[in-house]
Design a protein around this motif. Sequence first.
Motif, short mmCIF file in Angstrom:
data_model
loop_
_atom_site.label_atom_id
_atom_site.label_comp_id
_atom_site.label_asym_id
_atom_site.label_seq_id
_atom_site.Cartn_x
_atom_site.Cartn_y
_atom_site.Cartn_z
N ALA A 189 0.81 -1.21 0.00
CA ALA A 189 0.00 0.00 0.00
C ALA A 189 0.85 1.26 0.00
CB ALA A 189 -0.93 0.00 1.21
N ASP A 190 2.12 1.14 0.34
CA ASP A 190 3.01 2.30 0.39
C ASP A 190 3.43 2.80 -0.99
OD1 ASP A 190 4.41 -0.28 0.36
OD2 ASP A 190 6.25 0.92 0.30
N LEU A 191 3.18 2.03 -2.02
CA LEU A 191 3.67 2.38 -3.36
C LEU A 191 2.72 3.37 -4.05
CD1 LEU A 191 4.92 -1.14 -4.51
CD2 LEU A 191 6.28 0.78 -3.64
N ALA A 192 2.72 4.57 -3.52
CA ALA A 192 1.89 5.64 -4.08
C ALA A 192 2.53 6.17 -5.36
CB ALA A 192 1.73 6.76 -3.07
N PRO A 193 1.73 6.76 -6.25
CA PRO A 193 2.29 7.28 -7.51
C PRO A 193 3.46 8.23 -7.31
CG PRO A 193 -0.10 7.24 -7.63
CD PRO A 193 0.26 6.85 -6.21
N ALA A 194 3.40 9.09 -6.31
CA ALA A 194 4.49 10.05 -6.09
C ALA A 194 5.79 9.34 -5.73
CB ALA A 194 4.11 11.04 -4.99
N LEU A 195 5.70 8.30 -4.91
CA LEU A 195 6.89 7.55 -4.53
C LEU A 195 7.49 6.84 -5.74
CD1 LEU A 195 8.84 6.28 -2.48
CD2 LEU A 195 7.14 4.47 -2.11
N LEU A 196 6.65 6.22 -6.53
CA LEU A 196 7.13 5.50 -7.70
C LEU A 196 7.73 6.45 -8.74
CD1 LEU A 196 4.17 3.00 -8.02
CD2 LEU A 196 6.51 2.43 -7.40
N ALA A 197 7.12 7.61 -8.92
CA ALA A 197 7.67 8.58 -9.86
C ALA A 197 9.05 9.05 -9.40
CB ALA A 197 6.72 9.78 -9.98
N ARG A 198 9.20 9.27 -8.10
CA ARG A 198 10.49 9.70 -7.59
C ARG A 198 11.54 8.61 -7.75
NH1 ARG A 198 9.21 10.40 -2.73
NH2 ARG A 198 10.31 8.72 -1.67
#
Length: 327
Positions: A304-313
């Motif tokens: 659940a931690d894999l939010a779009p912002a984290l993945l983009a970064r």
Amino acid sequence: MVTGEGAEHIRTDLEDQGWGATRAWVEQALSEAELIEEVRRLRGGWTSEMRRLDIGGPGGRRSLVLRSFVKPFFVRHAEGLLTREAAVLRLLGGTDVPAARLVAVDALAQHCAHPSLLMSLLPGTVRLGDEGADRRAELLARQLLRIHRLPVTAEARPRTYQAWTSPERVSPPEDTEQPELWQRAVDVIRGEPPEYQACFLHRDFHPGNVLFTGDGDGLRISGVVDWVETSWGPADLDVAHCSTALALLHGVSAGMHFADRYLAVGGTLAEDGAAHLYWRLLDALAFAPDAEKVAVPWREVGRADLAPALLARRLEEYLQALFDHYA
């Protein structure tokens, strides 16, 4: 794809959404007096709907997996995808690669509600957590090498690999502070593909398509799934795909180290850094801008931690790391 633990119970009759025809087709593939006793939806898939079918009969219980393409894009391409997967499963039946056994295929939905493939259920579960990721990565590298070393006759070779992006299709994140980094990466894949020594590729090899059993010293790969994209091409491309996935799942360092793990177990990659960089970027850029299409099934199975912002970064940091190391 989750195989059993945590799978969602749906119905026992496959009648919802017009699945009656599919049920009849499955029953024709069963042994005499066998019945479908329970159906569970398997989580973690993106391209297709996956169902676990628990079968009962005089010889005991067994479980099968039903893959069905229902999204319009994949329905249009189902004939090639499912025909290829069926051929690969037949080929792998005589090898030490832990793949499912083909039971039946209806690639054109001549009998089913949707294009479908029926296969045996493999043991184990997908494991995507950060804990134990290093040990799993070692096993992934060894398994990928065994796949690449499969002896395949010219007649049995799958199609030549297809790129999953192009310079015109790359979409950098809208809020990136490094547009020049993205442009530099796009410029690399604008060139002609480097020469390569071809081998048998899974083509979609990543932690979400590998099943594990056991823990600690007993940790083992029990299955490799999703063979619809199997291709003939450079080992670098399979290594690149798994590396990108590891970078998104566990951070840039995990993605950068996978190629070294592959080489350490005996694999061969392009000796020229620029050539290897091409394959790594060709894969990574296909995930832009935020890798959301892979994040959805990963979140379904616990990340659940894999939010779009984290993945983009992470994706952007991974591009920079690739240039720092190989350019």
